[in-house]
Write a protein that holds these residues in place. Sequence first.
Motif, short mmCIF file in Angstrom:
data_model
loop_
_atom_site.label_atom_id
_atom_site.label_comp_id
_atom_site.label_asym_id
_atom_site.label_seq_id
_atom_site.Cartn_x
_atom_site.Cartn_y
_atom_site.Cartn_z
N SER A 117 -22.12 41.02 66.19
CA SER A 117 -21.21 40.35 67.09
C SER A 117 -21.71 38.95 67.33
O SER A 117 -22.89 38.75 67.60
CB SER A 117 -21.09 41.12 68.41
N ARG A 150 -21.04 35.19 69.33
CA ARG A 150 -20.31 34.50 70.38
C ARG A 150 -19.84 33.15 69.86
O ARG A 150 -20.64 32.25 69.61
CB ARG A 150 -21.18 34.30 71.63
N GLU A 164 -10.75 44.12 57.39
CA GLU A 164 -12.16 44.11 57.77
C GLU A 164 -13.05 43.83 56.56
O GLU A 164 -14.01 43.04 56.63
CB GLU A 164 -12.53 45.45 58.40
N GLN A 220 -15.41 40.50 56.44
CA GLN A 220 -16.86 40.64 56.26
C GLN A 220 -17.33 39.85 55.05
O GLN A 220 -18.39 39.20 55.07
CB GLN A 220 -17.24 42.11 56.13
N ASP A 258 -9.71 39.97 66.71
CA ASP A 258 -10.94 40.40 67.40
C ASP A 258 -12.06 40.67 66.39
O ASP A 258 -13.21 40.29 66.61
CB ASP A 258 -10.67 41.65 68.22
N LYS A 259 -11.72 41.33 65.30
CA LYS A 259 -12.73 41.60 64.27
C LYS A 259 -13.25 40.30 63.68
O LYS A 259 -14.46 40.13 63.48
CB LYS A 259 -12.15 42.50 63.19
N ASN A 293 -13.35 37.33 65.10
CA ASN A 293 -14.18 36.67 66.10
C ASN A 293 -15.56 37.33 66.20
O ASN A 293 -16.58 36.64 66.36
CB ASN A 293 -13.49 36.68 67.46
N GLN A 294 -15.61 38.64 66.12
CA GLN A 294 -16.89 39.36 66.17
C GLN A 294 -17.80 38.96 65.02
O GLN A 294 -19.02 38.95 65.15
CB GLN A 294 -16.65 40.87 66.14
N LYS A 339 -8.87 34.35 72.89
CA LYS A 339 -9.43 34.54 71.55
C LYS A 339 -9.93 33.20 71.01
O LYS A 339 -9.58 32.14 71.52
CB LYS A 339 -8.38 35.12 70.60
#
Length: 462
Positions: free
Chosen positions: A28, A30, A71, A75, A128-129, A131-132, A177
């Motif tokens: 994760s 920031r 995802e 990645q 969200d994925k 951003n993580q 977001k």
Amino acid sequence: MYKSIFLLLLSICIWQPDFAQKNQPAASVRLQNLSIPKDSHYIMQEDGKPFFWLGDTAWELFHWLTFEEAEFYLQNRASKGFNVIQSVALAEFDGLTQPDQQGQLPLINNDPTKPNELYFQHVEKVIDKANQLGLYIGLLPTWGDKFNKKWGVGPEIFTPENAKTYGAYLGKKFKNKKIIWILGGDRSPENETHIKIIEAMAAGIKEAVGDAQIISYHPMGASYSSKYFHKENWLNVNMFQSGHGEKNSKNYLMIRNDYNLFPPKPTLDGEPRYEDHPVNWKPELGYFNDFDTRQAAYWAVLSGACGHTYGCHDIWQFFNFDKNPPVSVARTNWKIAVDFPGAFQMGYLKKFIESLPWTALVPDQSVIKNENPEDAGYQVSAFSQNKDLLIAYTPYGRSLKIDLNQFSARSLTAYWFNPRDATKVKIGKIKNDKVTEFKPYAAGPETDWILVITDATKPWAK
């Protein structure tokens, strides 16, 4: 000055730092808010560090992929050093009438004031994925055929009134977001109604997000956001599209156009020639390769861009022959194409640039004293404001004659950076007293090099 290539080969020291290693993303990350310093050509993070935009075009990300596939893609991009993923909410290919992989359409009855929450829940999950993983989503609210059906599927569904409502909906939903808004969608406005639609959508977004998120505009090929919106307060970052038509298209000229505008704003090539795209859409002319992507990137960045967007023809459409027919003669499954060499090399570019004080660089061709025809081997250079750092790009490995008298530092050191594999080739200490020729140890078509000359006392020279 080199005595001979042979002596150079005997004396150089080649080392390979961690440029070429995969950057494993944290579980994760920031992400920080982004802003534009007054009268600057770059983007800034909250902590005061510059943000180098390294984008990828994933236009059909929300529409064509399952969450698991998204995802996998995200990645992969995070591991290579990308930090902006440009994707579209209302997709180009039947985005209004063909459901996404969850079986949902984005709007109820094609009404922008009636978004389908189930569709946008999936969009939010993918954001969200991203951003993580340390990725900003460059979110296009819609592809351009929904307000200007110059070509494509359409239909045109936007008016100034519903565009503002739709923009406000997206802004409220995604205000927390890490998003960079990108209006337009491969279209330039062609009449007053188009202008009003874009301005209304921007107003709806801004009312919801304020200054917490920045906005750009993605025009059609060979065009600029600056042509229409440069002086608008809502437009934070200019974008142009050099496109996929020509080998060696001179995108540095488009950068220069924006760089010299007032007031100053950051600019970048948001859609250059894609890796594995047929040249001018004609396979008989060949396909763009990793050199074409590197050439576009280094031409742009050293001409003053705030970053660069890479693209792969198979990835933006997420081509999979078992699921969807190829668009414009796509030929490689996207899960293979994610590891094309050009994608790795964009990560090398970002890490290389970020290792230097790149925001102090100013485009400067005056230090290059050799003949420099504007062909595929055209050399570009950027010189720091303090005259202590020079970066020059030679796409075909031609020699560079550099006027070292222009440097302020007494002690200089130099090296070559290889953009294909991120290795460095040491040249060593040099004097700042004359025009000196620098010759790479290999040359020829697609044998590009970056020359770095810097004050030997600076920490980045070590």
